[in-house]
Design an enzyme around this catalytic site. Structure first.
Site, PDB file in Angstrom:
ATOM      1  N   CYS A  32       0.823  -1.215   0.000  1.00  0.00           N
ATOM      2  CA  CYS A  32       0.000   0.000   0.000  1.00  0.00           C
ATOM      3  C   CYS A  32       0.856   1.264   0.000  1.00  0.00           C
ATOM      4  O   CYS A  32       0.465   2.286  -0.565  1.00  0.00           O
ATOM      5  CB  CYS A  32      -0.909   0.026   1.225  1.00  0.00           C
ATOM      6  SG  CYS A  32      -1.923  -1.447   1.462  1.00  0.00           S
ATOM      7  N   ASP A  81      -2.778  -3.593   7.697  1.00  0.00           N
ATOM      8  CA  ASP A  81      -3.894  -4.391   8.193  1.00  0.00           C
ATOM      9  C   ASP A  81      -3.830  -5.811   7.648  1.00  0.00           C
ATOM     10  O   ASP A  81      -4.059  -6.788   8.372  1.00  0.00           O
ATOM     11  CB  ASP A  81      -5.220  -3.748   7.784  1.00  0.00           C
ATOM     12  CG  ASP A  81      -5.469  -2.431   8.492  1.00  0.00           C
ATOM     13  OD1 ASP A  81      -4.510  -1.657   8.614  1.00  0.00           O
ATOM     14  OD2 ASP A  81      -6.596  -2.181   8.907  1.00  0.00           O
ATOM     15  N   ASP A  90      -4.960   1.580   5.088  1.00  0.00           N
ATOM     16  CA  ASP A  90      -6.295   1.982   5.541  1.00  0.00           C
ATOM     17  C   ASP A  90      -6.333   3.184   6.474  1.00  0.00           C
ATOM     18  O   ASP A  90      -7.126   4.108   6.285  1.00  0.00           O
ATOM     19  CB  ASP A  90      -6.974   0.807   6.249  1.00  0.00           C
ATOM     20  CG  ASP A  90      -7.271  -0.359   5.327  1.00  0.00           C
ATOM     21  OD1 ASP A  90      -6.941  -0.271   4.128  1.00  0.00           O
ATOM     22  OD2 ASP A  90      -7.822  -1.365   5.808  1.00  0.00           O
ATOM     23  N   LYS A  91      -5.514   3.178   7.529  1.00  0.00           N
ATOM     24  CA  LYS A  91      -5.638   4.213   8.555  1.00  0.00           C
ATOM     25  C   LYS A  91      -4.954   5.509   8.160  1.00  0.00           C
ATOM     26  O   LYS A  91      -5.145   6.536   8.818  1.00  0.00           O
ATOM     27  CB  LYS A  91      -5.072   3.707   9.886  1.00  0.00           C
ATOM     28  CG  LYS A  91      -5.676   2.392  10.356  1.00  0.00           C
ATOM     29  CD  LYS A  91      -7.185   2.416  10.370  1.00  0.00           C
ATOM     30  CE  LYS A  91      -7.766   1.040  10.613  1.00  0.00           C
ATOM     31  NZ  LYS A  91      -7.512   0.072   9.542  1.00  0.00           N
ATOM     32  N   SER A 114     -12.892  -6.028   8.259  1.00  0.00           N
ATOM     33  CA  SER A 114     -12.135  -5.522   7.126  1.00  0.00           C
ATOM     34  C   SER A 114     -13.086  -5.065   6.040  1.00  0.00           C
ATOM     35  O   SER A 114     -14.201  -5.575   5.899  1.00  0.00           O
ATOM     36  CB  SER A 114     -11.224  -6.624   6.589  1.00  0.00           C
ATOM     37  OG  SER A 114     -10.791  -6.331   5.277  1.00  0.00           O
TER      38      SER A 114
END
Length: 558
Positions: free
Chosen positions: A49, A81, A123-124, A472
């Site tokens: 990512c 994640d 994601d975060k 998720s």
């Protein structure tokens, strides 16, 4: 242009020592009157990512200088994640949202920066950047690292979720180890965030909708040249935003959040968006509750056929017109506020003026409003005696939206996964995974490993799973997360006993423990608050500070 905040460290004879240090990092005589722009670089080789983010940071740095700003690069962390999933490490995932937000705020405010360009992938990273921008309210823009391209195997598209599901398929004898390895080797072909409409792509879409990243940028592939070009253009726009004094809180209005929720419903986005948007709104001082998601769900259909419940991946959405095409359909349908402003200084209606009113005829990713995938949104808010503050269910593609069955109670994700893989969970069961909430986990882990195993076992439409943890963005099936209050603070989910009857009704938005009131009161009186799993370190501190998931699980709000 408004007075520069950075003048506090660059102007006047008393700031000669400050300028001396700035000269050592590249400032010249003519640079001290320019806006100083922080570039929060989430580059990391921890995860695909974020592995491409440094190239974007360097392009943004050069573009900032060319546009008349002075860039200052600094690093932020990430937690993968997908890699930490199913381990103790996953407890740090949601925590990392707060750590990243704190880091960006600390660097920018500590150095009196005039603006921030945040670059993230996993994601975060996205909600963290928004939290920091909302706290500081200095001009900002977000650059998404981009989505991964799909893996290919046997003519089928793969994502990392394919590998999680393959584990369940192996345990049920549907595939052998060689086939599992083939999926593993082909699921993630390069750089970029997980490729379906999972959490990263959901949040990047939300940020684009709210006007804090550029049009079309949220669905670009990480490895395509247009991604780096978009990073450069984002830097130019930020310099212009500083001159025009366009600030995040000018854009993060109630209407902008409603727009983001509408787009998330339309694309079939992740349940995590509920948690993150609640947190961002709370930080921005915008009234938003979990009930607002249900209100918007009732009027906005799902019009995008995207994984995990659909057929296509995010690069397909990009090729079909991206988020602007989705927004144009919603705008024309009266489901979007067109007067919301963007970081470019335009309204959404102006941004979308040249976008076609109908999706391209040669694609099947985006449907017209007249022919939706589902007539209502897919993120349902459930309430009942098991979730008085609410819970979130993702119901797109669910063939069994109502289930009443016996509770199978597990005190951790690991216990649950072990039982599933040992074929101890059966059709009709309601699986309860508790003490995984923000306080109890702590950290509110995602339950992708158990849910993917359930799907792999062929039970995806026959079993419900409820938890005070999260899911998720790659999860599908009858799953209910974010149950609040959580078990660790005395929530009803902590009183469930093995074999109790539980009703999960996504149609009536009901989550009910079918036990009489007298028995529940007896259990409540006998309940003992569990000892904290962590007393020191990051997780210990987080557990003491974090709010309920129904309030976004933030750590800096009373």
């Amino acid at each position: 242009m408004a007075p520069l905040r950075s003048s506090a460290i660059t102007q006047g004879v008393q700031r000669s020592p400050n300028r001396a240090m700035l000269r050592a990092v590249g400032f010249g005589d003519g640079d001290f009157s320019k806006p100083i722009i922080g570039i929060a670089n989430g580059y990391s080789t921890i995860t695909p990512c974020n592995v491409g983010l440094n190239d974007l940071a360097l392009r943004a740095e050069a573009a900032t200088q060319a546009a008349g700003g002075m860039p200052q690069l600094f690093g932020t962390i990430t937690v993968s994640d997908g890699i930490s999933m199913g381990t103790e490490g996953m407890k740090y995932s949601l925590v990392s949202r707060e750590v990243i937000a704190d880091a960006i705020e600390t660097a920018c405010n500590g150095q009196s920066m005039d603006g921030v360009l945040a670059i993230g992938g996993c994601d975060k990273n996205m909600p963290a950047a928004m939290l920091a921008m909302a706290r500081m309210n200095i001009p900002g823009v977000f650059v998404y690292g981009g989505t991964i391209k799909p893996g290919k195997l046997g003519g089928c598209d793969l994502t990392v979720v394919s590998a999680f599901e393959a584990v369940g398929q192996l345990s049920s004898g549907k595939i052998d180890e060689a086939q599992l390895t083939a999926v593993e080797k082909n699921a993630c072909p390069g750089a970029g965030s997980c490729g379906g409409m999972f959490t990263a792509n959901t949040m990047s879409a939300a940020i684009e909708t709210m006007g804090l990243s550029l049009p079309f940028s949220s669905t670009m592939a990480a490895e395509d040249p247009e991604k780096a070009e978009s990073a450069a253009r984002s830097a130019e726009v930020l310099v212009e935003a500083i001159a025009a004094n366009i600030r995040p809180l000018d854009l993060l209005t109630r209407e902008a959040f409603e727009n983001a929720i509408s787009v998330i419903m339309a694309v079939g986005g992740s349940t995590n968006a509920v948690l993150h948007l609640l947190a961002i709104a709370r930080t921005a001082g915008v009234p938003l509750s979990i009930d607002d998601f249900e209100t918007i769900r009732q009027r906005v259909p799902v019009i995008c056929d995207l994984k995990p419940s659909g057929r296509f991946v995010t690069v397909d959405l990009h090729n079909a017109g991206g988020i602007p095409q989705v927004m144009k359909l919603l705008l024309d349908g009266g489901l979007l506020h067109g007067d919301c402003r963007t970081v470019e200084g335009k309204t959404l209606r102006e941004v979308l003026a040249d976008v076609p009113s109908e999706p391209p005829a040669d694609q099947e990713v985006i449907r017209p409003l007249s022919n939706p995938l589902y007539a209502k949104g897919h993120l349902a808010v459930l309430k009942g005696n098991l979730a008085s503050e609410g819970a979130v269910a993702k119901i797109s593609g669910v063939k069994t939206p109502v289930l009443t069955g016996p509770a199978r109670v597990f005190e951790s994700e690991e216990q649950c996964l072990q039982a599933i893989l040992a074929n101890q969970v059966h059709a009709g069961d309601v699986v309860v995974v508790r003490n995984e909430g923000p306080v109890g986990g702590p950290g509110m882990r995602e339950m992708l490993a158990p849910t993917a195993a359930i799907v792999g076992e062929g039970l995806g439409d026959k079993v419900a799973l409820i938890t005070d943890g999260r899911f998720s963005g790659g999860t599908y099936g009858l799953v209910v997360g974010h149950v609040a209050p959580e078990a660790a603070v005395g929530g009803m989910i902590g009183l469930v006993q093995e074999g109790d009857s539980i009703t999960v009704d996504a149609q009536q938005q009901l989550l009910q423990l079918n036990v009489d009131a007298a028995e529940l009161e007896r259990r409540k009186q006998a309940w003992v608050k569990p000892e904290p799993r962590y007393r020191t370190g990051v997780l210990g501190k987080y557990a003491r500070l974090v709010s309920s998931s129904s309030k976004g699980a933030v750590t800096d709000q009373p």
